[in-house]
Design a protein around this motif. Sequence first.
Motif, PDB file in Angstrom:
ATOM      1  N   GLY A  41     -90.179  -3.209 -77.574  1.00  0.00           N
ATOM      2  CA  GLY A  41     -91.325  -3.338 -76.678  1.00  0.00           C
ATOM      3  C   GLY A  41     -91.196  -4.501 -75.710  1.00  0.00           C
ATOM      4  N   LEU A  42     -89.990  -4.753 -75.220  1.00  0.00           N
ATOM      5  CA  LEU A  42     -89.740  -5.863 -74.308  1.00  0.00           C
ATOM      6  C   LEU A  42     -89.406  -5.352 -72.911  1.00  0.00           C
TER       7      LEU A  42
ATOM      8  N   ALA B 214     -81.182  -1.468 -72.861  1.00  0.00           N
ATOM      9  CA  ALA B 214     -82.306  -0.553 -72.604  1.00  0.00           C
ATOM     10  C   ALA B 214     -82.866  -0.017 -73.921  1.00  0.00           C
ATOM     11  N   ALA B 215     -81.980   0.363 -74.834  1.00  0.00           N
ATOM     12  CA  ALA B 215     -82.435   0.866 -76.137  1.00  0.00           C
ATOM     13  C   ALA B 215     -83.134  -0.240 -76.922  1.00  0.00           C
ATOM     14  N   ASP B 216     -82.598  -1.452 -76.866  1.00  0.00           N
ATOM     15  CA  ASP B 216     -83.205  -2.564 -77.593  1.00  0.00           C
ATOM     16  C   ASP B 216     -84.566  -2.925 -77.002  1.00  0.00           C
TER      17      ASP B 216
ATOM     18  N   HIS C 144     -74.734   2.353 -86.958  1.00  0.00           N
ATOM     19  CA  HIS C 144     -74.086   2.299 -88.259  1.00  0.00           C
ATOM     20  C   HIS C 144     -75.060   1.994 -89.381  1.00  0.00           C
ATOM     21  N   GLY C 145     -76.328   1.731 -89.050  1.00  0.00           N
ATOM     22  CA  GLY C 145     -77.332   1.493 -90.071  1.00  0.00           C
ATOM     23  C   GLY C 145     -77.244   0.133 -90.740  1.00  0.00           C
TER      24      GLY C 145
ATOM     25  N   ARG D  81     -85.065  -5.134 -88.820  1.00  0.00           N
ATOM     26  CA  ARG D  81     -86.412  -4.585 -89.005  1.00  0.00           C
ATOM     27  C   ARG D  81     -86.703  -3.504 -87.964  1.00  0.00           C
ATOM     28  N   CYS D  82     -86.419  -3.791 -86.692  1.00  0.00           N
ATOM     29  CA  CYS D  82     -86.692  -2.825 -85.626  1.00  0.00           C
ATOM     30  C   CYS D  82     -85.851  -1.559 -85.755  1.00  0.00           C
ATOM     31  N   ARG D  83     -84.659  -1.701 -86.282  1.00  0.00           N
ATOM     32  CA  ARG D  83     -83.743  -0.565 -86.431  1.00  0.00           C
ATOM     33  C   ARG D  83     -83.890   0.136 -87.777  1.00  0.00           C
TER      34      ARG D  83
END
Length: 191
Positions: A30-31, A23-25, A134-135, A159-161
């Motif tokens: 935007g999927l 859900a977070a991903d 964790h970055g 990139r998204c994170r």
Amino acid sequence: MTRQIVVGVDGSVPAAAAVEWAAADAERRGLDLRLVHVCEQWPHSEGAEYCAGTLEAAADRARGLAGGVKVTTDLRAGNVIDELIGASATADSLVLGSRGLGGFTGMVLGSVSAAVAGHAAGAVVVVRAPQAEHGRVVVGYDGSGHARAAMEYAIEQARCRRAELHVVTAWQPPALSPYAVAYSQNPMGGA
């Protein structure tokens, strides 16, 4: 075709963690999100009710976590492994919990997630625990076609994170290599 993340659900704690991760991903990238539950054959009709309830509970959780994401459900009958591999054919990625409801609880990876990860059409994410940031995104790379696909997925995730990308490669010297002797010596002086 709409890009979507597919997540396999079975009512287990690892599957709930997979729903949270997916859900977070989906929200971040935007999927759309499609939840799949495979209802194996039960001798009584309450099995179908259990399966539908499990799927709907997971969908409610996903909608609560990612309000702007389109969440759909897919209740299937048949062999869990075959159905999840089939669902991966139209997915951006397939997300699974590390363990299901059966089997040996001490194992790190369940039989379904191991079998599906080895045969899915695209990226497979196996979630072991609830989300922890964790970055850093880590990807293994060996130059193969599969590694290039993993690298592309890892780059998109990083990139998204807005996370650091850490690329790992390993090399094992051949057993008959002259370098193998140097690496097999005991640093304390023995053989």
